[in-house]
Design a protein around this motif. Structure first.
Motif, short mmCIF file in Angstrom:
data_model
loop_
_atom_site.label_atom_id
_atom_site.label_comp_id
_atom_site.label_asym_id
_atom_site.label_seq_id
_atom_site.Cartn_x
_atom_site.Cartn_y
_atom_site.Cartn_z
N LYS A 11 -99.95 13.79 40.66
CA LYS A 11 -99.97 14.90 41.61
C LYS A 11 -99.24 14.58 42.92
CE LYS A 11 -104.16 17.10 39.84
NZ LYS A 11 -105.52 17.61 40.15
N HIS A 12 -99.29 13.30 43.32
CA HIS A 12 -98.61 12.89 44.54
C HIS A 12 -97.09 13.04 44.40
CE1 HIS A 12 -97.58 10.68 48.16
NE2 HIS A 12 -96.83 9.86 47.44
N ILE A 13 -96.56 12.54 43.28
CA ILE A 13 -95.12 12.65 43.02
C ILE A 13 -94.73 14.12 42.85
CG2 ILE A 13 -93.26 12.10 41.41
CD1 ILE A 13 -94.09 9.69 42.96
N MET A 55 -95.80 10.74 30.56
CA MET A 55 -96.90 11.69 30.69
C MET A 55 -97.77 11.62 29.43
SD MET A 55 -95.23 15.13 32.37
CE MET A 55 -94.04 15.40 31.05
N PRO A 56 -99.09 11.79 29.59
CA PRO A 56 -99.96 11.79 28.42
C PRO A 56 -99.72 13.03 27.56
CG PRO A 56 -101.19 12.43 30.38
CD PRO A 56 -99.84 12.00 30.84
N ALA A 80 -89.86 5.44 35.61
CA ALA A 80 -90.18 4.23 36.36
C ALA A 80 -89.43 3.04 35.77
CB ALA A 80 -91.69 3.97 36.30
N LYS A 81 -88.71 3.28 34.72
CA LYS A 81 -88.00 2.21 34.03
C LYS A 81 -86.49 2.39 34.18
CE LYS A 81 -91.59 1.95 30.47
NZ LYS A 81 -91.88 2.06 29.03
N GLY A 82 -85.80 1.29 34.31
CA GLY A 82 -84.36 1.36 34.46
C GLY A 82 -83.61 0.68 33.35
N VAL A 100 -84.46 6.76 38.75
CA VAL A 100 -85.52 5.75 38.60
C VAL A 100 -86.42 5.74 39.83
CG1 VAL A 100 -86.00 3.30 38.23
CG2 VAL A 100 -84.00 4.35 37.14
N LYS A 101 -87.72 5.79 39.59
CA LYS A 101 -88.70 5.69 40.68
C LYS A 101 -88.80 4.23 41.13
CE LYS A 101 -91.75 9.15 38.55
NZ LYS A 101 -93.11 9.32 38.02
N PRO A 102 -89.04 3.97 42.42
CA PRO A 102 -89.04 4.94 43.52
C PRO A 102 -87.60 5.31 43.89
CG PRO A 102 -89.39 2.75 44.39
CD PRO A 102 -89.34 2.60 42.89
#
Length: 225
Positions: A11-13, A55-56, A80-82, A100-102
């Motif tokens: 939810k934050h992202i 995501m689930p 989150a993976k590069g 890619v996050k962040p």
């Protein structure tokens, strides 16, 4: 106003991305999972989907496949993976780009704008300019009894110029729309394609030509007799 769907179970992202995208002048629709996203896709005409990979339930790759199978809208993956393998999975699923996050909000907004520019191509099936008729469904260019079958890039380039006759398209804009913003070749490629199209058009129509605007780009002109 362009509509963008943002899908993320964090939810934050989700809120952070939505704020930045909204502040840049886009209308944002939010979904916390893939199922919610599919429901929105059923009822809304969207210009872009920003999809989180991890995501689930329905993950980002699976959602991307469903979007690309059912809708002709671009997808930007958040990951989150590069690693190369993850990038490959994303592109094979049908994504147009990934970030890619962040990530910096400015980079996200740049990639959104770049994708939307690439998709901003003529959508009319038939384009009439002077004596030439461009059939985008059959990839044909006709004038009177003559018909041209152009190589794909030449056809896309001619269609782009024909979508707005007499409007100057900058070289950089053409390169991005036809070859993509990450194209690593040089501008000589564009010059060569323009030359070939000019030669082909000259054989079937004398009222339509591609003009060079020195230092800027090209435009398709119609000469009225």
């Amino acid at each position: 106003m362009r509509k963008i769907l943002v899908v993320d179970d964090d939810k934050h992202i989700l809120e952070l991305v939505s704020i930045h995208v909204t502040q840049s002048g886009y209308q944002v629709l939010k979904a916390e999972n893939g199922i919610q996203a599919l429901g929105i896709l059923e009822n809304e005409l969207l210009d872009l989907a920003i999809v989180d990979v991890m995501m689930p339930g329905l993950n980002g790759y699976e959602l991307t496949k469903k979007i690309r199978n059912d809708r002709d809208i671009p997808v930007l993956l958040l990951t989150a993976k590069g690693e190369l393998e993850d990038k490959e999975k994303g592109f094979l699923a049908g994504s147009d780009d990934y970030i890619v996050k962040p990530f910096e909000p400015k980079e996200l907004l740049y990639r959104i704008a770049a994708i939307l520019r690439r998709y901003d191509k003529p959508t009319d099936t038939m384009l009439q300019v002077g004596s030439i008729l461009i059939n985008r469904k059959r990839f044909e260019v006709a004038a009177g009894a003559s018909t041209l079958l152009l190589p794909l890039k030449e056809f896309e380039l001619l269609s782009l110029l024909a979508s707005k006759p007499n409007q100057v398209f900058e070289r950089a804009t053409i390169m991005e729309k036809i070859w993509g913003y990450d194209y690593e070749g040089d501008e000589q490629t564009l010059t060569t394609h323009i030359k070939r199209i000019r030669e082909r058009l000259a054989k079937i129509a004398n009222d339509v030509e591609i003009s060079t605007v020195r230092g800027v780009g090209y435009k398709l002109e119609v000469h009225h007799s």
